[in-house]
Scaffold this active site. Structure first.
Site, short mmCIF file in Angstrom:
data_model
loop_
_atom_site.label_atom_id
_atom_site.label_comp_id
_atom_site.label_asym_id
_atom_site.label_seq_id
_atom_site.Cartn_x
_atom_site.Cartn_y
_atom_site.Cartn_z
N ARG A 23 40.11 46.15 25.72
CA ARG A 23 38.74 45.75 26.08
C ARG A 23 38.44 44.37 25.50
O ARG A 23 37.81 43.53 26.13
CB ARG A 23 37.73 46.79 25.56
CG ARG A 23 36.29 46.31 25.70
CD ARG A 23 35.23 47.40 25.62
NE ARG A 23 35.52 48.49 24.71
CZ ARG A 23 35.46 48.41 23.38
NH1 ARG A 23 35.10 47.29 22.79
NH2 ARG A 23 35.74 49.46 22.63
N TYR B 98 20.39 37.57 46.55
CA TYR B 98 21.21 38.72 46.89
C TYR B 98 20.44 40.01 46.55
O TYR B 98 19.87 40.13 45.46
CB TYR B 98 22.53 38.65 46.09
CG TYR B 98 23.38 39.88 46.25
CD1 TYR B 98 24.00 40.16 47.46
CD2 TYR B 98 23.54 40.79 45.21
CE1 TYR B 98 24.77 41.30 47.62
CE2 TYR B 98 24.31 41.93 45.35
CZ TYR B 98 24.92 42.18 46.56
OH TYR B 98 25.68 43.31 46.72
N ASP C 251 24.61 31.42 40.64
CA ASP C 251 25.53 32.35 41.31
C ASP C 251 26.27 31.53 42.38
O ASP C 251 25.68 31.12 43.37
CB ASP C 251 24.70 33.48 41.94
CG ASP C 251 25.58 34.53 42.63
OD1 ASP C 251 26.69 34.19 43.07
OD2 ASP C 251 25.13 35.69 42.74
N LYS D 97 34.25 38.60 46.70
CA LYS D 97 34.08 37.89 47.96
C LYS D 97 35.20 36.85 48.14
O LYS D 97 36.33 37.24 48.30
CB LYS D 97 32.67 37.27 48.00
CG LYS D 97 31.56 38.22 47.49
CD LYS D 97 31.34 39.42 48.39
CE LYS D 97 30.47 40.50 47.76
NZ LYS D 97 29.15 40.07 47.32
C1 LIG Z 1 28.14 40.58 46.43
C2 LIG Z 1 27.30 39.66 45.65
C3 LIG Z 1 26.91 39.97 44.34
C4 LIG Z 1 27.28 41.29 43.69
O1 LIG Z 1 28.66 41.36 43.43
P1 LIG Z 1 29.49 42.74 43.43
O2 LIG Z 1 30.88 42.26 43.21
O3 LIG Z 1 29.26 43.40 44.74
O4 LIG Z 1 28.97 43.57 42.31
C5 LIG Z 1 26.16 39.04 43.64
N1 LIG Z 1 25.80 37.86 44.19
C6 LIG Z 1 26.15 37.52 45.46
C7 LIG Z 1 25.72 36.22 46.02
C8 LIG Z 1 26.91 38.41 46.22
O5 LIG Z 1 27.23 38.09 47.48
#
Ligand SMILES: *Cc1c(COP(=O)(O)O)cnc(C)c1O
Length: 379
Positions: free
Chosen positions: A50, A102, A174, A199
């Site tokens: 961890r 999001y 983000d 993504k």
């Molecule tokens: C999908 C997404 C998230 C969340 O991420 P996960 O991997 O699904 O937990 C946060 N911000 C954006 C812009 C996203 O597209």
């Protein structure tokens, strides 16, 4: 990897020359949870997985290098990464966030954070004046998504960075949609970059992961303590999968972008489409159909593009934000922000661009016929 190489090269080489003992070109997956100590006070640098795992470290070094920060952290999901960053704040703190956010982040802010006494307020980050006038004495951070999802609006990170510095706020970005190949927020004055690596970075719709990068020593230490203390760490196998995906990121991004431009062109001249939202780069676009009754039959008639809720992978996916990603935002707020019921989002994959366009065209035509047929039946 040495800085004299370009980002593309550093990405491809991410897990090479990491294993001195065997010379493995692809760094091995260390599944070990514990590491031997040769004596009291002695350590190989690894004690317990961890706290540190060699496979996760390859990933963390790669993303830190790519974003231009010194500290990288791999988490079990994008949401875990966001939660880890929010754990920097405490009762009485105030955060200003992007209006078009999001859905999962919005849900976390709305449902979870009030109990910790952290207030989140929303502004349009393109309107710098309203961002600045929203700053209060207890405001601690700006939380920005750019481009926004699903409206694809870009914010000026440089200007937001200046506001953040002037008021001593952390700028948190983000960067999921653009990836560090198209946007490097730390260079524009951001303090923390977050990714849903599920993504584009992973890119193959096969791993859920989140990443955080910071450059400041104190922030790096605090984030490490949160990651290790709470334990929302990414497993070794998933870390390896992610590195494997990231090696081809630059090739994929080029193709995503080329396909997005082609699909935009097709949609822009299609009689059933009223609006196309594309920021000019990246692989994400949204569009509005002229009648919201087209949405369901359109999604049902897709044969290549998949109606599914994610983005950034090699396969093209179409999403209906109103009922999927943004379903947790109250309807009147959602519609007021522009996420209307006639809006669809497309994550352009890396298939042949004509195949993607042809699939959407045939589905639109079939949808149009279906609703016209229904009308005939009722009149
Ligand atoms: C999908 C997404 C998230 C969340 O991420 P996960 O991997 O699904 O937990 C946060 N911000 C954006 C812009 C996203 O597209």
């Amino acid at each position: 990897m040495e800085r004299r190489y370009t980002k593309e090269t550093r990405l491809v080489q991410a897990s090479n020359r990491k294993d001195d003992r065997t010379g493995a070109v692809n760094a091995p997956i260390y599944m070990s949870t514990a590491f031997e100590h040769t004596g009291v006070g002695e350590s190989t640098g690894y004690d317990y997985a961890r706290t540190g795992n060699p496979t996760r470290e390859v990933l963390e070094e790669t993303i830190a290098d790519l974003e231009g920060g010194r500290y990288g952290f791999a988490c079990s999901s994008g949401m875990a990464a966001i939660q880890a960053v929010l754990s920097l704040f405490s009762q009485g703190d105030d955060i200003i966030a992007s209006l078009d956010l999001y859905g999962g982040t919005y849900r976390l802010f709305r449902e979870y954070w009030p109990q910790w006494g952290v207030d989140v307020r929303y502004v349009d980050p393109r309107d710098l004046q309203s961002v600045e006038s929203a700053v209060k004495t207890n405001t601690r951070a700006l939380f920005i998504e750019t481009p926004t999802n699903p409206l694809m609006q870009e914010a000026d990170l440089q200007a937001l960075g200046e506001i953040a510095r002037k008021h001593d706020l952390l700028l948190i970005v983000d960067n999921t949609f653009y990836t560090p190949l198209l946007q490097r927020p730390l260079e524009s004055g951001a303090d923390i970059v977050i990714h849903s690596a599920t993504k584009y970075l992973g890119g193959h719709n096969d791993v859920v992961a989140g990443l955080i990068v910071a450059d400041d020593d104190e922030l790096g230490t605090r984030l490490f303590n949160i990651q290790n203390g709470i334990g929302m760490t990414l497993g070794a196998f998933d870390a390896w999968l992610l590195v494997r995906g990231m090696k081809t990121l630059s090739l994929r991004m080029e193709k995503h972008q080329q396909n997005a431009a082609a699909v935009c062109k097709m949609l822009g001249s299609h009689p059933l489409i009223t609006e196309v939202l594309y920021p000019g780069q990246g692989g994400m676009l949204s569009f509005k159909v002229h009648d919201e009754r087209l949405v369901d039959p359109l999604l049902r008639h897709l044969q290549l593009v998949t109606f599914a809720e994610s983005l950034g992978g090699v396969e093209s996916l179409m999403t209906y934000p109103s009922v999927q990603t943004h379903a947790d935002i109250p309807e009147e707020v959602r519609v007021k922000n522009g996420v209307t019921n006639d809006l669809l989002r497309l994550s352009c994959g890396i298939e042949n661009e004509q195949d993607i366009s042809a699939d959407i065209t045939q589905a639109l035509e079939a949808a149009e016929k279906q609703i016209a047929g229904r009308e005939e039946r009722y009149t």
